[in-house]
Design a protein around this motif. Sequence first.
Motif, PDB file in Angstrom:
ATOM      1  N   ALA A 219       6.799 -50.246   4.326  1.00 19.26           N
ATOM      2  CA  ALA A 219       6.111 -49.711   3.148  1.00 19.26           C
ATOM      3  C   ALA A 219       5.035 -50.686   2.675  1.00 19.26           C
ATOM      4  CB  ALA A 219       7.114 -49.428   2.035  1.00 19.26           C
ATOM      5  N   ARG A 220       5.361 -51.992   2.707  1.00 16.99           N
ATOM      6  CA  ARG A 220       4.368 -52.997   2.316  1.00 16.99           C
ATOM      7  C   ARG A 220       3.175 -52.986   3.273  1.00 16.99           C
ATOM      8  NH1 ARG A 220       8.961 -56.234   1.874  1.00 16.99           N
ATOM      9  NH2 ARG A 220       8.340 -57.450   3.714  1.00 16.99           N
TER      10      ARG A 220
ATOM     11  N   ARG B 202       1.008 -49.997   2.511  1.00 13.11           N
ATOM     12  CA  ARG B 202       0.181 -50.218   1.323  1.00 13.11           C
ATOM     13  C   ARG B 202      -0.977 -51.163   1.620  1.00 13.11           C
ATOM     14  NH1 ARG B 202       5.318 -50.299  -1.195  1.00 13.11           N
ATOM     15  NH2 ARG B 202       5.335 -52.591  -1.209  1.00 13.11           N
TER      16      ARG B 202
ATOM     17  N   LEU C 262      -3.769 -49.355   3.325  1.00 17.05           N
ATOM     18  CA  LEU C 262      -4.567 -48.565   2.386  1.00 17.05           C
ATOM     19  C   LEU C 262      -5.534 -49.458   1.609  1.00 17.05           C
ATOM     20  CD1 LEU C 262      -1.886 -46.080   0.992  1.00 17.05           C
ATOM     21  CD2 LEU C 262      -3.737 -45.581   2.599  1.00 17.05           C
ATOM     22  N   ASP C 263      -5.053 -50.636   1.223  1.00 18.19           N
ATOM     23  CA  ASP C 263      -5.932 -51.580   0.530  1.00 18.19           C
ATOM     24  C   ASP C 263      -7.104 -51.994   1.420  1.00 18.19           C
ATOM     25  OD1 ASP C 263      -4.277 -51.487  -1.658  1.00 18.19           O
ATOM     26  OD2 ASP C 263      -3.216 -53.353  -1.178  1.00 18.19           O
TER      27      ASP C 263
END
Length: 708
Positions: free
Chosen positions: A436-437, A440, A443-444
Amino acid sequence: MSTSPIEAEARAILADLTGVPDAHFHEGQFEAISTLVDARRRALVVQRTGWGKSAVYFIATLLLRRRGAGPTLLVSPLLSLMRDQVAAAARAGVRAVAINSANAHEWDDARQALANDEVDVLLVSPERLNNPRFRDEQLPALMGRIGLLVIDEAHCISDWGHDFRPDYRRIAELIRALPANLPVLATTATANARVVTDIEEQLAVDAGGVVTIRGSLARASLRLGVLELPDSRARLGWLLSHLGDLQGSGIIYALTVSAAEDTARLLRDAGHNVRAYTGRTDTDERAESELMLKNNELKALVATSALGMGFDKPDLGFVVHLGAPSSPVAYYQQVGRAGRGTDRADVLLLPGSEDREIWRYFATASMPDEERARAVLEALGSDPISTPALEARVNIRRTPLELLLKVLDVDGAVHRVTGGWVGTGQPWTYDADRYARIARARLDEEASMIEYQRTTECRMATLQRDLDDDTAAPCGRCDRCTTAWYPSSISEQAATEAAGSLDRVSVEIEPRRQWPTGADRLGITLDGAAVRGKIPEALRAEPGRAIARLTDLGWGGTLREIFAPGTPDASASPALLGAAIRVLATWGWSARPVAVVSVPSRSHPQLVDSVARGLAGAGKLPYLGSLELVNGGPRGSAGGNSGYRLAGVWDGFTVGPDLMAHLAQVGPGPILLVDDRVDSRWTLTVSALALRRAGATAVLPFALAIVA
């Protein structure tokens, strides 16, 4: 100035390496060498491309060898990089050999040279570290002898790196097994602060930690720019108009294989001397193309990310991107191919509206899935199972299966042995938080890439900040620091040629000729006998045609919109039907079809029916109707492997009585079989088999789109 007794000796080696008698070290180079040779410590070097990281480990190797150390083990990720590194080592008087999948005929010679202590540097791929024979028979003895371990392109170690590879995680285990005083060097040009911290933690073995030598990532030779154009036609038109104006030779990057191949074809047709370079390119052809570009025999290679780390052409004059990579870090790595030995190189990004969609596809394709991981672990036992045999037991395609096995291997849940894979029996937990990290973070990075395109500040400084380089300052050369250095005009002829290329239709659908391995294990039988081996010619489809691939630059965009989730089913537009008719007009079949039949579609029934009827009308052929769904029709989800995909459509279609009667009326001759899109090709294979068994003398598959 350093007072180390080895500095004069190191300078002499540098002079031999560069051919410059009074050569001087760049800032940080001798510090890294001294850390390895004098202090016998572990170092991480994060420096821009072209700074001279290879000089550090070649010079350190010679110095250590002169002091009685064993050979250096250099873990290198790409075959092209290995070729360059072996050549560079020879110039420095370093005896280097490589062991990789492309030179198996040289392995015995390399092993003998190692045994004779005639090798200074052994280059291996991270994948080679888990080759059972190398890992079990050769690596233990080698690790007892080496004097230096080098991990090149070390960002691949990190989950957060733009080019993370599961096999690189295995290196951390290797490092932990080394004596604390054995020097280790990790190098990269593309690591932000998070990646640096991750690498440092994996290198560290004691309280002394890791010596990190990080310099400015600014590239004084690069002139950056971004030109936003409305569509693929304009971007290709720009290339046709201005490729010849770009200095020297260079690289044109595309995001997909189809885009690279289509662009290369268009540029060649216009008289430009270019070649495509992708993951589908033959290994020998890749090496030949690299050499041709280095010798300036090509204007450009039109490449995917398959051409990246380690390709070394100091005078590469330009890098152009047709579509943006998904992160500034990946972009910095690719543009770093240019201007390594020149005062100026041009770097231009031509972003596309489809970029984000492509980013999403690759991001999701690379993430391990817990359900699939559990299925693999359940299928493995103590007896070795080969990857093809395992593929027949779990519904996972070969490439993602191999990636998943590597992840599970590094996690300790499976083990690669001679003959395949075994389960270790160790408890395994899916690290959902970590993935999950990572998701994310991806996406960043995508958001940062969009910001790079839109920024009103210096382009180079923006890239440096994205890599957490606190020395970022305006470069004075990019299109934000000055004005646009590139033309934006597109010649009328180029626009016409680009439009013609993008409007080109017809891609071959290669028929399935072989039943998938393990189909018999899934209970698939034909007339009471398990299917295996070749599909009988009397039951096969003929080579088919589609308008385009979904990844194509031209019609691919239109087709992606049609098949996008949420797009309502509708009849084909006149333009789409016209494109389908053009495919038939250029097909070149040996015998004209006598009738049209369609594959029943649950997601696009109006679309398929309108195309089938439209083609029948245009060809003055009877439309006989559709095959019928039976036993609930196709089942299972898309994306699995061949055996399970076949099982999902087997016994899902039949020739109903009405269609059977129509077939008898039209008599012998090929049947044009119409479907919406093709992925695994098993739906067309099973549909063609049903028609052949019903009396069709041949089946010509047609689809609007090819998914892959």
